[in-house]
Design a protein around this motif. Structure first.
Motif, PDB file in Angstrom:
ATOM      1  N   ILE A 594       4.400   1.197   2.829  1.00 55.78           N
ATOM      2  CA  ILE A 594       5.974   1.086   2.820  1.00 55.78           C
ATOM      3  C   ILE A 594       6.591   2.489   2.147  1.00 55.78           C
ATOM      4  O   ILE A 594       7.417   3.013   2.454  1.00 55.78           O
ATOM      5  CB  ILE A 594       6.529  -0.152   2.379  1.00 55.78           C
ATOM      6  CG1 ILE A 594       6.076  -1.458   2.962  1.00 55.78           C
ATOM      7  CG2 ILE A 594       8.029  -0.036   2.181  1.00 55.78           C
ATOM      8  CD1 ILE A 594       6.261  -1.536   4.399  1.00 55.78           C
ATOM      9  N   ALA A 595       5.914   2.859   0.999  1.00 54.37           N
ATOM     10  CA  ALA A 595       6.532   4.135   0.358  1.00 54.37           C
ATOM     11  C   ALA A 595       6.045   5.161   1.125  1.00 54.37           C
ATOM     12  O   ALA A 595       7.046   6.188   1.230  1.00 54.37           O
ATOM     13  CB  ALA A 595       5.527   4.107  -1.017  1.00 54.37           C
ATOM     14  N   GLU A 596       4.892   5.356   1.797  1.00 54.04           N
ATOM     15  CA  GLU A 596       4.961   6.407   2.764  1.00 54.04           C
ATOM     16  C   GLU A 596       5.784   6.347   4.158  1.00 54.04           C
ATOM     17  O   GLU A 596       6.448   7.316   4.288  1.00 54.04           O
ATOM     18  CB  GLU A 596       3.534   6.459   3.561  1.00 54.04           C
ATOM     19  CG  GLU A 596       3.158   7.508   4.430  1.00 54.04           C
ATOM     20  CD  GLU A 596       3.470   8.815   3.772  1.00 54.04           C
ATOM     21  OE1 GLU A 596       3.565   9.749   4.593  1.00 54.04           O
ATOM     22  OE2 GLU A 596       3.050   9.175   2.663  1.00 54.04           O
ATOM     23  N   THR A 597       6.329   5.153   4.579  1.00 53.54           N
ATOM     24  CA  THR A 597       7.069   5.079   5.750  1.00 53.54           C
ATOM     25  C   THR A 597       8.728   5.519   5.100  1.00 53.54           C
ATOM     26  O   THR A 597       9.229   6.243   5.579  1.00 53.54           O
ATOM     27  CB  THR A 597       7.122   3.531   6.168  1.00 53.54           C
ATOM     28  OG1 THR A 597       5.989   3.119   6.591  1.00 53.54           O
ATOM     29  CG2 THR A 597       8.288   3.474   7.257  1.00 53.54           C
ATOM     30  N   ILE A 598       9.051   5.135   3.943  1.00 54.62           N
ATOM     31  CA  ILE A 598      10.298   5.551   3.341  1.00 54.62           C
ATOM     32  C   ILE A 598      10.196   7.062   3.071  1.00 54.62           C
ATOM     33  O   ILE A 598      11.339   7.682   3.655  1.00 54.62           O
ATOM     34  CB  ILE A 598      10.579   4.730   1.994  1.00 54.62           C
ATOM     35  CG1 ILE A 598      10.639   3.543   2.143  1.00 54.62           C
ATOM     36  CG2 ILE A 598      11.614   5.625   1.195  1.00 54.62           C
ATOM     37  CD1 ILE A 598      10.824   2.540   0.834  1.00 54.62           C
ATOM     38  N   ARG A 599       9.176   7.604   2.804  1.00 54.74           N
ATOM     39  CA  ARG A 599       8.973   9.242   2.591  1.00 54.74           C
ATOM     40  C   ARG A 599       9.335   9.921   3.886  1.00 54.74           C
ATOM     41  O   ARG A 599       9.865  10.577   3.948  1.00 54.74           O
ATOM     42  CB  ARG A 599       7.683   9.470   2.195  1.00 54.74           C
ATOM     43  CG  ARG A 599       7.395  10.850   1.711  1.00 54.74           C
ATOM     44  CD  ARG A 599       6.128  10.905   1.195  1.00 54.74           C
ATOM     45  NE  ARG A 599       5.662  12.238   0.731  1.00 54.74           N
ATOM     46  CZ  ARG A 599       5.775  13.349  -0.441  1.00 54.74           C
ATOM     47  NH1 ARG A 599       6.287  12.369  -1.462  1.00 54.74           N
ATOM     48  NH2 ARG A 599       5.376  14.225  -0.500  1.00 54.74           N
ATOM     49  N   GLN A 600       8.470   9.424   4.918  1.00 55.42           N
ATOM     50  CA  GLN A 600       8.717  10.142   6.121  1.00 55.42           C
ATOM     51  C   GLN A 600      10.074   9.890   6.864  1.00 55.42           C
ATOM     52  O   GLN A 600      10.617  10.974   7.250  1.00 55.42           O
ATOM     53  CB  GLN A 600       7.520   9.510   7.045  1.00 55.42           C
ATOM     54  CG  GLN A 600       6.108   9.924   6.833  1.00 55.42           C
ATOM     55  CD  GLN A 600       5.334   9.200   7.736  1.00 55.42           C
ATOM     56  OE1 GLN A 600       5.323   9.186   8.928  1.00 55.42           O
ATOM     57  NE2 GLN A 600       3.924   9.213   7.145  1.00 55.42           N
TER      58      GLN A 600
END
Length: 615
Positions: A594-600
């Motif tokens: 999820i943190a990576e999805t938010i970052r992208q």
């Protein structure tokens, strides 16, 4: 704000925050962080043993639910997440697919239902690793498919002995195992068209052919499930004999079939009720889905009352309770249960805060050169009058469709002040076989004719500011984005392409074999067979015409849209000094973190705001 360190390409800017307003900043992030959950799958012979996936830990992982004690437990814990799992029929074990950093290449592992992943072992040690091509677990028979660069191999483990019973250079997979485990249905494309598969049913005693079914060129068949009753050899099948996906029941032993005439617009899929006397039908029509019960004895079709939106999964429990997931563009997803007497309630509530809602979608129907195009349109809740900056969000697949479903991603663009237009272009599912297959022989360019028609409508209707239109998508949508930037350069002020096909010839060389098979069927052959078609339909061909700033995001371990062909495209942009940014991450075809999805997401929206001069 920080910037990604990065290779030889201009790095994408990673903003510290998207919005100056703290409430707005917290709201968009909360939608992604809100725990979500899939419809649980229960063990066939032990319905208290359930498996589902959830992002409650911040990563999509597999969970076990013991209904007898109402206890929930995370089963897997892997850095890049786990998405595919199923319980053994007796509920004693959980099987889950183990790959490396999201590359989709690996093997099935199993562990006791009440243990953690440290005890998991390779479930079928006699079968080599590969891309998964179906799995059926019985009490005596286990069948698993594996795809590699050499094609498809299907294996069965029976009474402890494993054998390969099928091999072909083209795409094939395990489809369904009969309840008494005497029959196994497989899908294959020996006729050379994996987009329209045929079916074969084999005896598990010697793997001789019991029956074959193929409806001919351009008409696929999909085996859904054998009857749940022992000794009942009926197989539920999707066909498209009348130009759309419909249902039939095939009595395999008798080799007779009954087409089910369900008088609903759009398309349907279904699963059995436990007594095999009725079907739970999921109906798809114009971006919404709904549920029905179909009585096989009387042919009566009765609606299961659900509000307009999207059904994300559904099944019938042994006591007749229907469990399903539902959401709409405005309302976050919930897993619900409807008992046989009609009482409906939330089945599972994940821990933590519920996601904030968002704006609804409305329908637009636009005439195009290939027929009427359906698009979903969203406006920010507080949008001023007059044309708006607009993101044209193009779905992946291409065999998929945008739906009236909750999307934290769509909601973020709305919060940033963009209208969002989602186009169900030719190639999309749910609008009939002819619409889905219209892209054959000319993929990409065909879809973009529909996107152009919707873009023209959006500008002429006053929805969109013609100077502030962004084209955006991931996977096939990323491919269409890059192709649009090169073939329609005056339409777009910016482009955002996630995990795209950028150089189709190089992509074909590096991608997983299942997709090469798909591409051969879509293009009419491989690059050596129809080089002009691949050249005409590849974004790399038009890279010198790209005028708008472009952001590309890609995963190092992506077997579907491999990294080399993306670098080829970026190299050509760089030689022109064309404005572009690149974000590279350590996962596959998207991220389950999820943190990576938010970052992208923050990278994408921030890039578009900067490109349009709004930030």
């Amino acid at each position: 704000m920080s910037t990604q360190s990065g290779n030889q390409y201009p790095p994408a800017v990673v903003p510290d925050r998207l919005f100056d307003d703290t409430e707005a900043e917290n709201r968009w992030r909360a939608r992604f962080h809100a725990p979500r959950i899939s419809v649980p799958e229960w063990a066939r012979d032990a319905p208290d043993a359930n498996v589902y996936v959830s992002n409650a830990s911040g990563v999509w992982e597999v969970y076990a639910w013991d209904r007898a004690t109402d206890s929930h437990r995370r089963v897997t814990d892997r850095p890049n997440g786990t998405l595919h799992a199923t319980p053994a029929p007796d509920g004693s074990a959980i099987w889950w697919f183990d790959d490396t950093d999201g590359d989709e290449f690996g093997s099935w592992r199993s562990q006791a239902f009440d243990s953690d992943s440290s005890t998991a072992s390779k479930a079928l040690p006699d079968i080599h690793d590969g891309y998964p091509a179906g799995l059926e677990i019985g009490t005596r028979v286990i069948a698993a498919g594996v795809s590699t660069d050499d094609g498809s191999e299907l294996f069965a483990k029976i009474d402890g002995t494993t054998e390969r019973f099928y091999q072909h250079s083209d795409d094939a997979g395990i489809a369904s195992l009969s309840r008494d485990e005497s029959l196994l249905a497989i899908a294959h494309s020996e006729h050379g068209d994996s987009r329209h598969p045929a079916l074969r049913v084999l005896s598990t005693d010697g793997f001789t052919t019991v029956a074959d079914k193929w409806d001919g060129e351009g008409k696929g068949l999909q085996a859904l499930e054998f009857s749940p009753l022992p000794g009942d050899q009926r197989l539920l099948v999707l066909h498209e004999r009348r130009g759309r996906e419909e249902l039939l029941v095939w009595d395999v032993r008798a080799d007779t079939e009954t087409e089910l005439e369900i008088d609903l617009p759009g398309e349907v899929a279904a699963d059995w009720y436990p007594d095999a006397r009725a079907l739970l039908v999921v109906h798809f029509h114009e971006a919404r889905s709904s549920l029905y019960r179909y009585d096989l004895d009387t042919g009566e079709l009765s609606a299961v009352d659900t509000p307009p939106g999207r059904i994300g999964g559904a099944g019938v429990r042994p006591d007749g309770t229907i469990e399903y997931s539902w959401s709409s563009a405005a309302e976050p997803a919930a897993v619900r249960a409807r008992t046989a007497d009609g009482a409906d309630s939330v089945l599972l509530t994940p821990p933590g805060e519920k996601a904030p809602g968002s704006s609804p979608v409305t329908d637009a129907f636009v005439e195009g050169v290939g027929g009427r195009i359906h698009a979903l349109v969203s406006r920010p809740a507080d949008a001023p009058d007059g044309p708006l900056p607009t993101v044209f969000s193009l779905h992946g697949g291409p065999h998929a469709a945008d739906e009236d479903r909750f999307s934290a991603y769509r909601a973020t663009w709305l919060d940033a002040g963009f209208a969002v237009v989602e186009v169900n272009y030719r190639g999309s599912t749910g609008y009939g076989s002819a619409w889905r297959d219209a892209i054959e022989g000319r993929p990409g360019l065909t879809e973009l004719e529909d996107v152009a028609a919707v873009h023209d409508w959006a500008v002429s209707s006053g929805l969109s500011d013609k100077d502030k239109c962004v084209v955006n998508g991931a996977s096939w949508g990323g491919y269409l984005t890059l192709l649009a930037l090169g073939t329609q350069p005056t339409r777009w002020a910016a482009g955002v392409a996630g995990v795209p096909v950028a150089d189709y010839v190089a992509a074909y060389e590096d991608e997983m074999e299942q997709l090469r098979s798909f591409d051969r069927a879509l293009f009419g052959g491989g690059p050596a067979d129809v080089p002009a078609v691949y050249r005409e339909c590849s974004p790399l061909t038009y890279v010198d015409a790209v005028a708008a700033p472009v952001l590309v995001l890609a995963g190092d371990n992506d077997p579907r849209c491999p990294i080399r062909q993306i670098e080829n495209y970026l190299d050509r942009l760089g030689k022109r000094d064309a404005p572009h940014e690149f974000y590279r991450y350590d996962a596959g075809h998207g991220s389950l973190v999820i943190a990576e999805t938010i970052r992208q997401t923050s990278i994408e929206v921030h890039f578009a705001l900067r490109a349009l001069g709004l930030r």
